[in-house]
Enzyme design. Structure first.
Site, PDB file in Angstrom:
ATOM      1  N   ASN A   9       0.868  -1.177   0.000  1.00  0.00           N
ATOM      2  CA  ASN A   9       0.000   0.000   0.000  1.00  0.00           C
ATOM      3  C   ASN A   9       0.901   1.222   0.000  1.00  0.00           C
ATOM      4  OD1 ASN A   9      -1.791   2.045   0.535  1.00  0.00           O
ATOM      5  ND2 ASN A   9      -2.366   1.325   2.588  1.00  0.00           N
ATOM      6  N   LYS A  11       0.096   4.285  -0.245  1.00  0.00           N
ATOM      7  CA  LYS A  11      -0.534   5.451   0.412  1.00  0.00           C
ATOM      8  C   LYS A  11      -0.291   6.711  -0.445  1.00  0.00           C
ATOM      9  CE  LYS A  11      -0.089   3.050   4.744  1.00  0.00           C
ATOM     10  NZ  LYS A  11       0.138   3.080   6.177  1.00  0.00           N
ATOM     11  N   HIS A  94      -9.291   0.943   5.170  1.00  0.00           N
ATOM     12  CA  HIS A  94      -7.987   1.114   5.820  1.00  0.00           C
ATOM     13  C   HIS A  94      -8.150   2.012   7.051  1.00  0.00           C
ATOM     14  CE1 HIS A  94      -3.863   2.320   6.556  1.00  0.00           C
ATOM     15  NE2 HIS A  94      -3.522   1.218   5.916  1.00  0.00           N
ATOM     16  N   GLU A  96      -6.483   4.368   8.159  1.00  0.00           N
ATOM     17  CA  GLU A  96      -6.290   5.808   7.949  1.00  0.00           C
ATOM     18  C   GLU A  96      -7.565   6.443   7.407  1.00  0.00           C
ATOM     19  OE1 GLU A  96      -2.697   5.373   5.679  1.00  0.00           O
ATOM     20  OE2 GLU A  96      -1.680   4.752   7.516  1.00  0.00           O
ATOM     21  N   GLU A 166      -4.756  -5.319  10.561  1.00  0.00           N
ATOM     22  CA  GLU A 166      -3.730  -4.310  10.784  1.00  0.00           C
ATOM     23  C   GLU A 166      -3.982  -3.596  12.103  1.00  0.00           C
ATOM     24  OE1 GLU A 166      -2.003  -3.033   6.699  1.00  0.00           O
ATOM     25  OE2 GLU A 166      -3.749  -1.824   7.103  1.00  0.00           O
ATOM     26  N   GLY A 172       3.009   2.048  10.685  1.00  0.00           N
ATOM     27  CA  GLY A 172       3.943   3.157  10.519  1.00  0.00           C
ATOM     28  C   GLY A 172       4.681   3.537  11.789  1.00  0.00           C
ATOM     29  N   SER A 212       3.981  -2.312  10.088  1.00  0.00           N
ATOM     30  CA  SER A 212       5.449  -2.339  10.216  1.00  0.00           C
ATOM     31  C   SER A 212       6.076  -3.665   9.789  1.00  0.00           C
ATOM     32  CB  SER A 212       5.865  -1.967  11.646  1.00  0.00           C
ATOM     33  OG  SER A 212       5.440  -0.651  11.958  1.00  0.00           O
TER      34      SER A 212
HETATM   35  P1  PGA Z   1       3.217   0.150   7.512  1.00  0.00           P
HETATM   36  O1  PGA Z   1       1.727   0.327   6.933  1.00  0.00           O
HETATM   37  O2  PGA Z   1       3.788  -1.105   6.887  1.00  0.00           O
HETATM   38  O3  PGA Z   1       3.949   1.390   7.051  1.00  0.00           O
HETATM   39  O4  PGA Z   1       3.116   0.050   8.969  1.00  0.00           O
HETATM   40  C1  PGA Z   1       0.882  -0.778   6.768  1.00  0.00           C
HETATM   41  C2  PGA Z   1      -0.454  -0.337   6.218  1.00  0.00           C
HETATM   42  O5  PGA Z   1      -0.983   0.688   6.654  1.00  0.00           O
HETATM   43  O6  PGA Z   1      -1.031  -0.998   5.329  1.00  0.00           O
END
Ligand code: PGA
Length: 248
Positions: A9, A11, A94, A96, A166, A172, A212
């Site tokens: 992803n 983003k 997601h 976010e 997740e 992140g 992560s």
């Molecule tokens: P990350 O994000 O690997 O940067 O933690 C994962 C995601 O949000 O899909």
């Protein structure tokens, strides 16, 4: 036997020229890959990336889609628009989008139903915040996200649904759930799928882990019984990091 599914992803990163160049390199580097591979660039990069990976093993997904066919929805993108440029996958729910854009389980469910009815494959993201985990609400949060998010989906349509667990506190942040914690959340999700759609669907259900994931921790996560792949954010942005994850 569930096939490992590694997704990236991107983003709101990479401009179209960078995205297309990277996608081309990724397609060439994964010619012999044994796993299913997907990348999700931002909307404006989708045409260039879809073109760059044509004929390769790399699947392209959008990071969101609207729940209407067409019309007066300023700033939105429809399933038909995606399909017209060869994009047949979409990430929905997601954290976010839930956190920053107020997406609720009910709203996500509308998009899930609409996308599936329009022949798209979806990656439905679920996961708890740290506050919810520490408050003992993990199971309630996951149950709501799965049961409401997939309300009205048929067992047959589940062949087009991937679930990504997740934990929000791991996204992140550099903090990863321990393989044991992740595996037990995945097992719980598989149980919810079994209750809702039956044993066969549950056994075949691909459940990715996200939060992560990096080359140094991917192996032990993927070795867990109920973890069938990864949804990778930060570490999917360069070939240096993403390729070792794909080849794990
Ligand atoms: P990350 O994000 O690997 O940067 O933690 C994962 C995601 O949000 O899909």
């Amino acid at each position: 036997m569930r096939k490992l599914y590694i997704a990236g992803n991107w983003k709101m990163n990479l401009v179209p020229s960078e995205a297309a160049k990277y996608a081309k390199e990724l397609a060439a580097a994964t010619k012999d890959a044994k796993v299913k591979i997907m990348i999700a660039p931002t909307a404006v990069c989708l045409p260039a990336v879809a073109e760059a990976v044509k004929g390769s093993k790399v699947i392209v997904a959008a990071q969101n889609v609207n729940d209407h066919e067409k019309g007066a929805y300023t700033g939105e993108i429809s399933c038909a628009m995606l399909k017209d440029i060869g994009v047949t996958n979409v990430i929905l729910g997601h954290s976010e989008r839930r956190q920053y854009y107020g997406e609720t389980n009910e709203f996500i469910n509308k998009k899930v139903l609409f996308a599936l009815a329009n022949g798209m494959d979806i990656d439905l993201c679920v996961g708890e915040t740290l506050e919810e985990r520490e408050g003992g609400k993990l199971e309630k949060v996951l149950s709501d996200q799965i049961n409401i998010g997939l309300d009205g989906v048929t067992p047959e349509q589940m062949a087009h649904v991937t679930i990504a667990y997740e934990p929000v506190w791991a996204i992140g942040t550099g903090k990863t759930a321990t393989p044991e914690d992740a595996n037990s959340a995945h097992a719980f999700i598989r149980g919810l799928i079994e209750k809702k759609f039956g044993k066969t669907v549950a056994e075949n259900q691909i459940i990715q882990y996200g939060g992560s994931v990096k080359p140094s921790n991917v192996k032990e996560l993927m070795a867990c019984e109920h973890i069938d792949g990864a949804l990778v954010g930060g570490a999917s942005l360069t070939l240096d990091q993403f390729l070792p994850i794909i080849n794990c």
